[in-house]
Design a protein around this motif. Structure first.
Motif, PDB file in Angstrom:
ATOM      1  N   PHE A 129       0.911  -1.276   0.030  1.00 15.83           N
ATOM      2  CA  PHE A 129      -0.026   0.205  -0.083  1.00 15.83           C
ATOM      3  C   PHE A 129       0.987   1.090   0.046  1.00 15.83           C
ATOM      4  N   ALA A 130       1.970   1.281   0.735  1.00 13.18           N
ATOM      5  CA  ALA A 130       2.769   2.592   0.934  1.00 13.18           C
ATOM      6  C   ALA A 130       3.531   2.649  -0.406  1.00 13.18           C
ATOM      7  N   GLY A 131       3.902   1.781  -1.058  1.00 11.41           N
ATOM      8  CA  GLY A 131       4.454   1.537  -2.125  1.00 11.41           C
ATOM      9  C   GLY A 131       3.642   2.081  -3.318  1.00 11.41           C
ATOM     10  N   ILE A 132       2.630   1.924  -3.458  1.00 13.60           N
ATOM     11  CA  ILE A 132       1.674   1.988  -4.290  1.00 13.60           C
ATOM     12  C   ILE A 132       1.446   3.737  -4.376  1.00 13.60           C
ATOM     13  N   ILE A 133       1.222   4.156  -3.211  1.00 13.60           N
ATOM     14  CA  ILE A 133       1.212   5.567  -2.836  1.00 13.60           C
ATOM     15  C   ILE A 133       2.234   6.291  -3.516  1.00 13.60           C
ATOM     16  N   GLN A 134       3.306   5.788  -2.872  1.00  7.29           N
ATOM     17  CA  GLN A 134       4.547   6.671  -3.365  1.00  7.29           C
ATOM     18  C   GLN A 134       4.850   6.492  -4.932  1.00  7.29           C
ATOM     19  N   ARG A 135       4.541   5.358  -5.514  1.00  5.15           N
ATOM     20  CA  ARG A 135       4.878   5.402  -7.012  1.00  5.15           C
ATOM     21  C   ARG A 135       3.664   6.117  -7.654  1.00  5.15           C
ATOM     22  N   ALA A 136       2.308   6.164  -7.143  1.00  6.13           N
ATOM     23  CA  ALA A 136       1.401   6.984  -7.773  1.00  6.13           C
ATOM     24  C   ALA A 136       1.451   8.518  -7.551  1.00  6.13           C
ATOM     25  N   CYS A 137       2.120   8.869  -6.633  1.00  3.24           N
ATOM     26  CA  CYS A 137       2.598  10.365  -6.618  1.00  3.24           C
ATOM     27  C   CYS A 137       3.699  10.743  -7.524  1.00  3.24           C
ATOM     28  N   GLU A 138       4.769   9.823  -7.813  1.00  2.00           N
ATOM     29  CA  GLU A 138       5.841  10.025  -8.550  1.00  2.00           C
ATOM     30  C   GLU A 138       5.390  10.093  -9.960  1.00  2.00           C
ATOM     31  N   LYS A 139       4.584   9.056 -10.372  1.00  2.00           N
ATOM     32  CA  LYS A 139       4.116   8.744 -11.670  1.00  2.00           C
ATOM     33  C   LYS A 139       3.415  10.008 -12.370  1.00  2.00           C
ATOM     34  N   THR A 140       2.336  10.485 -11.457  1.00  4.11           N
ATOM     35  CA  THR A 140       1.323  11.221 -12.003  1.00  4.11           C
ATOM     36  C   THR A 140       1.922  12.827 -11.677  1.00  4.11           C
ATOM     37  N   GLY A 141       2.826  13.114 -10.645  1.00 10.22           N
ATOM     38  CA  GLY A 141       3.018  14.403 -10.120  1.00 10.22           C
ATOM     39  C   GLY A 141       2.117  14.968  -9.357  1.00 10.22           C
ATOM     40  N   GLN A 142       1.344  14.065  -8.737  1.00 11.91           N
ATOM     41  CA  GLN A 142       0.326  14.892  -7.825  1.00 11.91           C
ATOM     42  C   GLN A 142       0.284  13.908  -6.600  1.00 11.91           C
ATOM     43  N   ARG A 143      -0.154  14.472  -5.484  1.00 14.03           N
ATOM     44  CA  ARG A 143      -0.278  13.644  -4.285  1.00 14.03           C
ATOM     45  C   ARG A 143      -1.594  12.850  -4.394  1.00 14.03           C
ATOM     46  N   VAL A 144      -1.624  11.815  -3.548  1.00 13.39           N
ATOM     47  CA  VAL A 144      -2.638  10.925  -3.792  1.00 13.39           C
ATOM     48  C   VAL A 144      -4.104  11.050  -2.786  1.00 13.39           C
ATOM     49  N   VAL A 145      -5.203  10.854  -3.464  1.00 11.04           N
ATOM     50  CA  VAL A 145      -6.319  10.948  -2.452  1.00 11.04           C
ATOM     51  C   VAL A 145      -6.714   9.672  -2.150  1.00 11.04           C
ATOM     52  N   ILE A 146      -6.943   9.056  -0.971  1.00 17.00           N
ATOM     53  CA  ILE A 146      -7.333   7.879  -0.347  1.00 17.00           C
ATOM     54  C   ILE A 146      -8.843   7.938   0.193  1.00 17.00           C
ATOM     55  N   LEU A 147      -9.688   7.048  -0.413  1.00 17.67           N
ATOM     56  CA  LEU A 147     -10.973   7.138   0.396  1.00 17.67           C
ATOM     57  C   LEU A 147     -11.183   5.560   0.459  1.00 17.67           C
ATOM     58  N   VAL A 148     -11.761   5.596   1.843  1.00 17.10           N
ATOM     59  CA  VAL A 148     -12.050   4.078   2.484  1.00 17.10           C
ATOM     60  C   VAL A 148     -13.561   4.068   2.842  1.00 17.10           C
ATOM     61  N   ASP A 149     -14.243   3.302   2.288  1.00 17.84           N
ATOM     62  CA  ASP A 149     -15.912   3.231   2.483  1.00 17.84           C
ATOM     63  C   ASP A 149     -15.913   1.947   3.660  1.00 17.84           C
ATOM     64  N   GLU A 150     -16.735   2.386   4.673  1.00 16.96           N
ATOM     65  CA  GLU A 150     -16.883   1.100   5.581  1.00 16.96           C
ATOM     66  C   GLU A 150     -15.666   0.467   6.315  1.00 16.96           C
ATOM     67  N   TYR A 151     -14.618   1.338   6.768  1.00 13.22           N
ATOM     68  CA  TYR A 151     -13.440   0.958   7.329  1.00 13.22           C
ATOM     69  C   TYR A 151     -13.671  -0.157   8.399  1.00 13.22           C
ATOM     70  N   ASP A 152     -14.505  -0.021   9.144  1.00 13.44           N
ATOM     71  CA  ASP A 152     -15.001  -1.199  10.082  1.00 13.44           C
ATOM     72  C   ASP A 152     -15.847  -2.401   9.887  1.00 13.44           C
ATOM     73  N   LYS A 153     -16.203  -2.500   8.673  1.00 12.06           N
ATOM     74  CA  LYS A 153     -16.888  -3.692   8.618  1.00 12.06           C
ATOM     75  C   LYS A 153     -16.451  -5.038   8.775  1.00 12.06           C
ATOM     76  N   PRO A 154     -15.345  -5.298   8.573  1.00 16.82           N
ATOM     77  CA  PRO A 154     -14.702  -6.498   9.045  1.00 16.82           C
ATOM     78  C   PRO A 154     -14.955  -6.623  10.566  1.00 16.82           C
ATOM     79  N   LEU A 155     -14.734  -5.995  11.287  1.00 16.30           N
ATOM     80  CA  LEU A 155     -14.607  -5.701  12.710  1.00 16.30           C
ATOM     81  C   LEU A 155     -16.174  -5.805  13.042  1.00 16.30           C
ATOM     82  N   LEU A 156     -17.167  -5.493  12.505  1.00 21.51           N
ATOM     83  CA  LEU A 156     -18.481  -5.243  12.876  1.00 21.51           C
ATOM     84  C   LEU A 156     -19.122  -6.600  12.756  1.00 21.51           C
ATOM     85  N   GLN A 157     -18.532  -7.174  11.412  1.00 22.01           N
ATOM     86  CA  GLN A 157     -19.213  -8.523  11.076  1.00 22.01           C
ATOM     87  C   GLN A 157     -18.731  -9.684  12.085  1.00 22.01           C
TER      88      GLN A 157
END
Length: 265
Positions: A129-157
Motif C-alpha cells: 500500500f505504501a509503495g503504491i502511494i509513493q509510485r502513484a505520486c511520482e508517476k502522476t506528479g500529484q499527491r494521492v487521494v485515499i477514500l475508504v468506505d466502511e473501514y470497520d465492516k470486517p470488525l463489525l461482522q
C-alpha cells in the motif's frame, strides 16, 4: 414538466448527474473539506449517504468539472486538478475469515499495482500500500487521494468472535497506519464507517485524522435537512398534502414528527 427522478439505492455521483436524478447539493461542504484539511473521519449509520459522499469526492478529485454544472462546486472551484485516487470499499464481503479481508485488500492492491507498478520487495499488505502511494505520486506528479468506505465492516461482522476481531485488527492496523507514514505523498483522505474510530484499536497510532462525525460545521454533509426538503422537494410536499386532503402546514408538521430522527451536533 419532467418528472423528478429519485436516486433510490443509487450511490454513484456520476450516474446521478448524467442520468438526471435528483441530487441534494452537498458540494459546498465538500469544497470546504478539501480546502481546509487533509485527513478526515466520518461516522454515520448505514444507508445514510456515506458512499455517495465518497463517490462525489472521487469525481471532484478526478477533475470531472462537467458533473458539477449548476452545483455550488462549479462556482467555488477554480483549478480542477486531476489526482490519483485509491478508493477502497470494504462493503462487498462478509468477512467470515481472515482470508476474506486479505482477499479484498489484495484485490485492490493488485488493481492499483497494475496502474502504478509493483515492487517484489514489498511483501506485506501495508508495504505494498505504501509503495503504491509513493509510485502513484511520482508517476502522476500529484499527491494521492485515499477514500475508504466502511473501514470497520470486517470488525463489525465479527462482534461475536473476539479472536477473529483481534486477527482482523492486526491486519488493518498497519494497513491504515500507512496514512500517517506516507503523509508527504497524500493530498486528502477520508475514511467512513459506523463505529467511531476513537473506540477502535486499529486507529490507535493514527492521530492525524480529524473526526468530523459530531463537528457542527459538517452536520449536513450526509442525509437531508428540513431546509433541503423544502428547497428540493417543495412541489412534492404540496402534492402530498393535496392527496392526503390536509393543509400544507399540517403535512409538514406530520412529516417532521415522523422522520426528524437524526441530529448530529
Amino acid at each position: 414538466m419532467m418528472e423528478t427522478l429519485y436516486p433510490i439505492g443509487i450511490q454513484n455521483f456520476e450516474k446521478i448527474r448524467k442520468e438526471g436524478y435528483l441530487y441534494i447539493d452537498k458540494t459546498a461542504l465538500i469544497h470546504q473539506m478539501a480546502k481546509t484539511g487533509s485527513y478526515y473521519f466520518l461516522s454515520r449509520p448505514r444507508r445514510f449517504g456515506k458512499s455517495l459522499l465518497l463517490s462525489t469526492l472521487e469525481a471532484y478529485f478526478q477533475g470531472k468539472k462537467e458533473l458539477f454544472e449548476g452545483l455550488a462546486m462549479e462556482r467555488l472551484e477554480k483549478d480542477w486538478v486531476k489526482y490519483p485516487i485509491l478508493h477502497l470499499d470494504l462493503n462487498i464481503s462478509q468477512y467470515s475469515s481472515q482470508k476474506d479481508l486479505e482477499d479484498i485488500l489484495n484485490r485492490n492492491l493488485v488493481a492499483w499495482e497494475n496502474l502504478y507498478g509493483a515492487d517484489p520487495a514489498e511483501r506485506s499488505l501495508a508495504l505494498r500500500f505504501a509503495g503504491i502511494i509513493q509510485r502513484a505520486c511520482e508517476k502522476t506528479g500529484q499527491r494521492v487521494v485515499i477514500l475508504v468506505d466502511e473501514y470497520d465492516k470486517p470488525l463489525l461482522q465479527n462482534l461475536h468472535d473476539e479472536a477473529m476481531q483481534t486477527e482482523l485488527g492486526n491486519m488493518l492496523k498497519p494497513f491504515y497506519g500507512v496514512l500517517k507514514t506516507m503523509d508527504g505523498c497524500i493530498k486528502f483522505a477520508l475514511l467512513t464507517g459506523v463505529t467511531k474510530f476513537g473506540k477502535v484499536s486499529v486507529f490507535s497510532d493514527l492521530n492525524n485524522l480529524m473526526d468530523i462525525s459530531m463537528d457542527d460545521r459538517y452536520v449536513e454533509i450526509c442525509g437531508i435537512t428540513e431546509e433541503e426538503i423544502h428547497t428540493y422537494l417543495e412541489k412534492e410536499l404540496q402534492g402530498l398534502a393535496s392527496r392526503q386532503k390536509v393543509r400544507y402546514e399540517e403535512m409538514c408538521l406530520e412529516l417532521k414528527k415522523r422522520y426528524e430522527g437524526y441530529n448530529f451536533v
